[in-house]
Design a protein around this motif. Structure first.
Motif, short mmCIF file in Angstrom:
data_model
loop_
_atom_site.label_atom_id
_atom_site.label_comp_id
_atom_site.label_asym_id
_atom_site.label_seq_id
_atom_site.Cartn_x
_atom_site.Cartn_y
_atom_site.Cartn_z
N TRP A 190 13.58 -14.17 3.52
CA TRP A 190 13.21 -13.43 2.32
C TRP A 190 13.94 -12.10 2.26
O TRP A 190 14.14 -11.46 3.28
N THR A 191 14.31 -11.70 1.05
CA THR A 191 14.96 -10.41 0.82
C THR A 191 14.18 -9.65 -0.24
O THR A 191 13.93 -10.19 -1.33
N LYS A 192 13.82 -8.42 0.07
CA LYS A 192 13.14 -7.59 -0.93
C LYS A 192 14.15 -7.25 -2.03
O LYS A 192 15.24 -6.77 -1.75
N ILE A 193 13.77 -7.54 -3.28
CA ILE A 193 14.70 -7.31 -4.39
C ILE A 193 14.16 -6.37 -5.46
O ILE A 193 14.87 -6.04 -6.40
N GLY A 194 12.93 -5.92 -5.29
CA GLY A 194 12.40 -5.01 -6.30
C GLY A 194 10.99 -4.59 -6.00
O GLY A 194 10.36 -5.03 -5.04
N VAL A 195 10.50 -3.70 -6.86
CA VAL A 195 9.13 -3.22 -6.77
C VAL A 195 8.65 -2.87 -8.17
O VAL A 195 9.42 -2.36 -8.99
N LEU A 196 7.42 -3.19 -8.45
CA LEU A 196 6.79 -2.83 -9.71
C LEU A 196 5.84 -1.68 -9.39
O LEU A 196 4.83 -1.85 -8.72
N GLN A 197 6.21 -0.50 -9.86
CA GLN A 197 5.43 0.72 -9.61
C GLN A 197 4.44 0.94 -10.74
O GLN A 197 4.65 0.48 -11.85
N PRO A 198 3.38 1.69 -10.46
CA PRO A 198 2.49 2.07 -11.56
C PRO A 198 3.31 2.77 -12.64
O PRO A 198 4.14 3.63 -12.34
N GLY A 199 3.10 2.38 -13.89
CA GLY A 199 3.89 2.96 -14.96
C GLY A 199 3.09 3.25 -16.21
O GLY A 199 3.57 3.91 -17.12
N ALA A 200 1.86 2.78 -16.27
CA ALA A 200 1.01 2.99 -17.43
C ALA A 200 -0.18 3.85 -17.02
O ALA A 200 -0.54 3.91 -15.84
N VAL A 201 -0.82 4.48 -17.97
CA VAL A 201 -1.96 5.34 -17.68
C VAL A 201 -3.05 4.58 -16.92
O VAL A 201 -3.61 5.08 -15.95
N TYR A 202 -3.33 3.34 -17.33
CA TYR A 202 -4.39 2.56 -16.68
C TYR A 202 -4.00 2.15 -15.25
O TYR A 202 -4.85 1.69 -14.50
N GLU A 203 -2.75 2.33 -14.86
CA GLU A 203 -2.27 2.01 -13.51
C GLU A 203 -2.09 3.25 -12.65
O GLU A 203 -1.55 3.17 -11.55
N PRO A 219 0.83 -1.21 0.00
CA PRO A 219 0.00 0.00 0.00
C PRO A 219 0.87 1.26 0.00
O PRO A 219 1.95 1.29 0.58
N GLY A 220 0.36 2.28 -0.66
CA GLY A 220 1.02 3.58 -0.64
C GLY A 220 0.48 4.41 0.51
O GLY A 220 -0.27 3.92 1.36
N ARG A 221 0.85 5.67 0.53
CA ARG A 221 0.36 6.57 1.58
C ARG A 221 -1.15 6.72 1.50
O ARG A 221 -1.71 6.82 0.42
N ASN A 222 -1.78 6.74 2.65
CA ASN A 222 -3.23 6.90 2.75
C ASN A 222 -3.98 5.87 1.91
O ASN A 222 -5.03 6.17 1.35
N ASN A 223 -3.41 4.68 1.81
CA ASN A 223 -4.03 3.57 1.08
C ASN A 223 -4.22 3.89 -0.41
O ASN A 223 -5.11 3.38 -1.06
N GLN A 224 -3.36 4.73 -0.96
CA GLN A 224 -3.41 5.11 -2.37
C GLN A 224 -2.14 4.65 -3.07
O GLN A 224 -1.14 4.36 -2.43
N ASN A 225 -2.17 4.61 -4.39
CA ASN A 225 -0.98 4.32 -5.20
C ASN A 225 -0.28 3.03 -4.80
O ASN A 225 0.92 3.01 -4.55
N TRP A 226 -1.02 1.96 -4.74
CA TRP A 226 -0.46 0.66 -4.41
C TRP A 226 0.55 0.25 -5.47
O TRP A 226 0.46 0.63 -6.63
N SER A 227 1.52 -0.57 -5.05
CA SER A 227 2.53 -1.13 -5.96
C SER A 227 2.70 -2.61 -5.62
O SER A 227 2.05 -3.13 -4.73
N ILE A 228 3.58 -3.27 -6.37
CA ILE A 228 3.83 -4.70 -6.16
C ILE A 228 5.27 -4.89 -5.72
O ILE A 228 6.20 -4.49 -6.44
N GLY A 229 5.46 -5.48 -4.55
CA GLY A 229 6.79 -5.78 -4.05
C GLY A 229 7.26 -7.13 -4.58
O GLY A 229 6.45 -8.00 -4.88
N ILE A 230 8.58 -7.27 -4.67
CA ILE A 230 9.18 -8.53 -5.12
C ILE A 230 10.23 -8.94 -4.10
O ILE A 230 11.13 -8.16 -3.76
N ALA A 231 10.11 -10.18 -3.60
CA ALA A 231 11.08 -10.70 -2.64
C ALA A 231 11.59 -12.05 -3.14
O ALA A 231 10.91 -12.76 -3.88
N ALA A 232 12.82 -12.39 -2.73
CA ALA A 232 13.44 -13.66 -3.14
C ALA A 232 13.88 -14.46 -1.92
O ALA A 232 14.20 -13.90 -0.88
N SER A 233 13.86 -15.78 -2.10
CA SER A 233 14.29 -16.70 -1.04
C SER A 233 14.87 -17.95 -1.67
O SER A 233 14.42 -18.40 -2.73
#
Length: 154
Positions: free
Chosen positions: A35-48, A15-29
């Motif tokens: 688990w280690t956080k290794i990345g994040v997929l942020q909104p990048g397209a107009v529909y996102e 979740p982003g601030r104030n439950n807005q602008n959610w993203s996708i976290g990526i972790a590896a094990s």
């Protein structure tokens, strides 16, 4: 979560601030314990623009295919698809969003995608709500062949 190139990769909603602008976290094990956080997929397209979340991943043809929903668009939230050769950097499907339900039985929103291979077909499961947004409904989209590119028209 998928096993890919000798390790486990987990995709999760952030979740982003104030439950807005959610993203996708990526972790590896390597052991499903540490688990280690290794990345994040942020909104990048107009529909996102309002966010993306609820990822589900599969490995197909040596690539990670990620299915996720747009967030914060009400009845316009839909299922999207992206693909990655390394499990971290994703290229969005040019036909995104790839699925949104139609018909008078639902509100038009699709969330919580899960793709499963069964009987030589891929099935896309999703959740939606009735037109009054009171009852959550599980649905399955049309199936696709095993050689699909997961485009909207397939």
């Amino acid at each position: 979560m998928v096993r890919f190139k000798g390790r486990y990769l987990m995709y999760y909603s952030v979740p982003g601030r104030n439950n807005q602008n959610w993203s996708i976290g990526i972790a590896a094990s390597s052991d499903l314990v540490s688990w280690t956080k290794i990345g994040v997929l942020q909104p990048g397209a107009v529909y996102e623009k309002n966010g993306l979340c609820a990822p589900g991943a599969i490995v197909k043809d040596g690539k990670v295919h990620l299915f996720y929903q747009t967030y914060g668009n009400g009845k316009n939230d839909a299922i999207c698809h992206a693909v990655s050769e390394d499990g971290i950097s994703f290229e969005r499907n040019a036909t995104n969003p790839v699925f949104r339900p139609t018909g008078s039985w639902n509100c038009g929103r699709a969330i919580d995608a899960e793709v499963v291979a069964f009987n030589n077909r891929y099935f896309l499961y999703f959740a939606t709500r009735d037109t009054a947004y009171k009852v959550q409904i599980q649905g399955v989209a049309a199936t696709a062949s095993l050689n699909t590119a997961f485009n909207r028209s397939e």
